[in-house]
Design an enzyme around this catalytic site. Structure first.
Site, PDB file in Angstrom:
ATOM      1  N   ASP A   1       1.934  -7.748  10.674  1.00 43.46           N
ATOM      2  CA  ASP A   1       1.105  -8.674  11.469  1.00 43.46           C
ATOM      3  C   ASP A   1       1.884  -9.952  11.778  1.00 43.46           C
ATOM      4  O   ASP A   1       1.515 -11.028  11.335  1.00 43.46           O
ATOM      5  CB  ASP A   1      -0.203  -9.007  10.712  1.00 43.46           C
ATOM      6  CG  ASP A   1       0.044  -9.719   9.381  1.00 43.46           C
ATOM      7  OD1 ASP A   1       1.159  -9.579   8.820  1.00 43.46           O
ATOM      8  OD2 ASP A   1      -0.864 -10.431   8.916  1.00 43.46           O
TER       9      ASP A   1
ATOM     10  N   ASP B   1       6.820 -11.867   8.413  1.00 42.68           N
ATOM     11  CA  ASP B   1       6.916 -10.514   8.970  1.00 42.68           C
ATOM     12  C   ASP B   1       8.106 -10.433   9.928  1.00 42.68           C
ATOM     13  O   ASP B   1       8.799  -9.413   9.990  1.00 42.68           O
ATOM     14  CB  ASP B   1       5.661 -10.162   9.778  1.00 42.68           C
ATOM     15  CG  ASP B   1       4.395 -10.231   8.970  1.00 42.68           C
ATOM     16  OD1 ASP B   1       3.875  -9.196   8.556  1.00 42.68           O
ATOM     17  OD2 ASP B   1       3.899 -11.353   8.756  1.00 42.68           O
TER      18      ASP B   1
ATOM     19  N   ASN C   1      -2.334 -12.380  10.326  1.00 41.63           N
ATOM     20  CA  ASN C   1      -1.849 -13.746  10.528  1.00 41.63           C
ATOM     21  C   ASN C   1      -2.430 -14.349  11.802  1.00 41.63           C
ATOM     22  O   ASN C   1      -2.681 -15.546  11.882  1.00 41.63           O
ATOM     23  CB  ASN C   1      -0.323 -13.764  10.591  1.00 41.63           C
ATOM     24  CG  ASN C   1       0.287 -13.565   9.216  1.00 41.63           C
ATOM     25  OD1 ASN C   1      -0.286 -13.991   8.212  1.00 41.63           O
ATOM     26  ND2 ASN C   1       1.424 -12.908   9.153  1.00 41.63           N
TER      27      ASN C   1
ATOM     28  N   THR D   1       2.961  -4.902   5.575  1.00 43.56           N
ATOM     29  CA  THR D   1       3.106  -6.318   5.221  1.00 43.56           C
ATOM     30  C   THR D   1       1.985  -7.165   5.832  1.00 43.56           C
ATOM     31  O   THR D   1       2.161  -8.354   6.065  1.00 43.56           O
ATOM     32  CB  THR D   1       4.486  -6.866   5.667  1.00 43.56           C
ATOM     33  OG1 THR D   1       4.565  -6.814   7.096  1.00 43.56           O
ATOM     34  CG2 THR D   1       5.635  -6.079   5.061  1.00 43.56           C
TER      35      THR D   1
ATOM     36  N   PHE E   1      -3.713 -13.145   0.515  1.00 47.46           N
ATOM     37  CA  PHE E   1      -4.268 -13.025   1.862  1.00 47.46           C
ATOM     38  C   PHE E   1      -4.413 -11.576   2.359  1.00 47.46           C
ATOM     39  O   PHE E   1      -5.477 -11.181   2.853  1.00 47.46           O
ATOM     40  CB  PHE E   1      -3.410 -13.821   2.866  1.00 47.46           C
ATOM     41  CG  PHE E   1      -3.878 -13.665   4.289  1.00 47.46           C
ATOM     42  CD1 PHE E   1      -4.945 -14.414   4.766  1.00 47.46           C
ATOM     43  CD2 PHE E   1      -3.279 -12.742   5.137  1.00 47.46           C
ATOM     44  CE1 PHE E   1      -5.401 -14.245   6.072  1.00 47.46           C
ATOM     45  CE2 PHE E   1      -3.729 -12.572   6.441  1.00 47.46           C
ATOM     46  CZ  PHE E   1      -4.791 -13.319   6.913  1.00 47.46           C
ATOM     47  N   ASN E   2      -3.348 -10.782   2.283  1.00 47.94           N
ATOM     48  CA  ASN E   2      -3.397  -9.433   2.877  1.00 47.94           C
ATOM     49  C   ASN E   2      -4.488  -8.571   2.234  1.00 47.94           C
ATOM     50  O   ASN E   2      -5.119  -7.752   2.914  1.00 47.94           O
ATOM     51  CB  ASN E   2      -2.047  -8.716   2.729  1.00 47.94           C
ATOM     52  CG  ASN E   2      -0.973  -9.319   3.616  1.00 47.94           C
ATOM     53  OD1 ASN E   2      -1.274  -9.988   4.602  1.00 47.94           O
ATOM     54  ND2 ASN E   2       0.282  -9.091   3.254  1.00 47.94           N
TER      55      ASN E   2
ATOM     56  N   HIS F   1       7.536 -13.822   1.747  1.00 45.27           N
ATOM     57  CA  HIS F   1       6.771 -12.701   1.174  1.00 45.27           C
ATOM     58  C   HIS F   1       7.225 -11.335   1.693  1.00 45.27           C
ATOM     59  O   HIS F   1       7.630 -10.458   0.938  1.00 45.27           O
ATOM     60  CB  HIS F   1       5.287 -12.845   1.529  1.00 45.27           C
ATOM     61  CG  HIS F   1       4.686 -14.161   1.186  1.00 45.27           C
ATOM     62  ND1 HIS F   1       4.309 -14.502  -0.088  1.00 45.27           N
ATOM     63  CD2 HIS F   1       4.371 -15.235   1.968  1.00 45.27           C
ATOM     64  CE1 HIS F   1       3.788 -15.711  -0.086  1.00 45.27           C
ATOM     65  NE2 HIS F   1       3.814 -16.190   1.149  1.00 45.27           N
ATOM     66  N   ASP F   2       7.073 -11.148   3.005  1.00 39.01           N
ATOM     67  CA  ASP F   2       7.162  -9.785   3.546  1.00 39.01           C
ATOM     68  C   ASP F   2       8.545  -9.133   3.434  1.00 39.01           C
ATOM     69  O   ASP F   2       8.620  -7.914   3.203  1.00 39.01           O
ATOM     70  CB  ASP F   2       6.681  -9.769   5.003  1.00 39.01           C
ATOM     71  CG  ASP F   2       5.198 -10.107   5.098  1.00 39.01           C
ATOM     72  OD1 ASP F   2       4.502  -9.979   4.072  1.00 39.01           O
ATOM     73  OD2 ASP F   2       4.744 -10.489   6.189  1.00 39.01           O
TER      74      ASP F   2
HETATM   75  C1  BDR Z   1       0.998 -12.654   3.279  1.00 40.03           C
HETATM   76  O1  BDR Z   1       0.030 -13.209   4.152  1.00 40.03           O
HETATM   77  C2  BDR Z   1       0.613 -13.492   5.403  1.00 40.03           C
HETATM   78  O2  BDR Z   1       0.272 -14.777   5.818  1.00 40.03           O
HETATM   79  C3  BDR Z   1       2.100 -13.304   5.248  1.00 40.03           C
HETATM   80  O3  BDR Z   1       2.656 -12.770   6.451  1.00 40.03           O
HETATM   81  C4  BDR Z   1       2.229 -12.355   4.106  1.00 40.03           C
HETATM   82  O4  BDR Z   1       2.149 -11.006   4.554  1.00 40.03           O
HETATM   83  C5  BDR Z   1       1.228 -13.607   2.128  1.00 40.03           C
HETATM   84  O5  BDR Z   1       0.054 -13.808   1.423  1.00 40.03           O
HETATM   85 CA    CA Z   2       2.405 -10.421   6.885  1.00 35.58          CA
END
Ligand code: BDR
Ligand code: CA
Length: 311
Positions: free
Chosen positions: A9, A14, A38, A123, A164-165, A240-241
């Protein structure tokens, strides 16, 4: 080369994940499928097309995904990624279009046609992957592994305990973790150690190519949120991703533990928390390889080496 389907996303991190995946030369990227997270699906889809155009990966088919989570209202992370979802650099106008079929249909067609099993790298929120698993259970055996960014062992970022994801589509995440497919989970415990600092951003810019400059500009914008809201990271921004891809390139730079993981879908305060039985208190069969530490410098080397060979 490892055959992969990437479900993302974009999203700043990403975008760097796509750069790492393509530039590493380690993968046969069979498709990029798009989740809403996102930003809205319309925006994350355009962003993926722009990033793939930038990095010269225009022959990778891109499939549009679900507009919203399975049962919940859409939540977006514009407070991190801005109005476009990729605020910061000027990115090229895409030279290709999305495929005419959906992510779920695209994944099914690719897996059905593939002789060897394919690794899926999500991701973003897990809506597309859960829908695929429910619609095509007979194709599960064609999935080698799911290496995902999501969740946390001991913390959240959307709420105190939810990342978040997973928070965005907890029911989808629960379906994925219960699917019986091998899973690698890169959650916040490890991604908050995969930090990019100002000096790294300058090194990206100094690579001298278009992609390095765009990566640096993306990280300049992304870092603002982290400097203002994650002071304990000392100016670092959490990449993160790219971790979900880096583990596939070199698992040796991570520390992991096999754990039983489930997802909270009903809790009053804990919607979307990954419940990771890190100490095996429940004596359940582990269903995930959970990353909890990373060699940051080795990770950054992977990223620089990948980005420097791109346009
Ligand atoms: C995740 O949430 C999104 O904002 C980032 O792309 C990452 O996948 C981190 O919590
Ligand atoms: Ca992401």
């Amino acid at each position: 080369k490892i055959p992969v389907i990437i479900d993302c996303d974009p999203g700043h991190d990403d975008a760097l994940m796509l750069m790492l995946a393509h530039g590493s030369g380690h993968f046969d990227i069979k498709a990029v499928t798009i989740s809403a997270g996102n930003q809205t699906q319309a925006k994350t889809l355009q962003n993926a097309l722009k990033v793939l155009t930038l990095i010269g990966a225009t022959d990778i088919p891109v499939y549009h995904g679900a507009d919203k989570p399975l049962f919940r209202e859409l939540v977006i992370a514009d407070y991190v990624h801005g109005e476009t979802g990729l605020d910061g650099p000027a990115l090229p106008v895409p030279v290709m279009q999305a495929q005419p079929i959906s992510a779920v249909e695209g994944i099914a067609a690719i897996l059905a046609a593939s002789e060897s099993p394919v690794t899926i790298v999500p991701t973003g929120p897990l809506t597309n992957i859960a829908t695929f698993l429910l619609a095509y259970p007979h194709l599960k055996s064609k999935i080698e592994r799911i290496s995902l960014m999501g969740g946390g062992i001991f913390r959240g970022n959307m709420t105190p305990l939810a990342e978040f994801n997973i928070y965005a589509d907890p029911e989808a995440a629960a379906i994925v973790f219960k699917a019986g497919v091998p899973i690698t989970m890169c959650g916040l415990d490890v991604t908050h150690k995969a930090l990019v600092f100002q000096k790294d951003i300058e090194l990206l810019r100094a690579l001298g190519n278009k992609t390095g400059k765009a990566a640096a500009d993306l990280m300049d914008f992304f870092s603002i949120f982290y400097r203002e809201n994650r002071v304990e990271l000392n100016g670092g921004a959490a990449l993160h991703d790219p971790c979900a891809i880096a583990w596939l390139i070199n698992p040796g730079i991570f520390k992991t533990k096999s754990c039983y993981v489930d997802v909270e879908t009903k809790g009053e305060l804990t919607r979307g928390a990954t419940v990771v039985d890190f100490y095996n208190t429940l004596q359940m069969e582990p269903n995930a390889t959970v990353a909890y530490d990373i060699d940051r410098d080795a990770f950054m080397d992977l990223l620089f080496n990948a980005i420097k060979v791109l346009p």
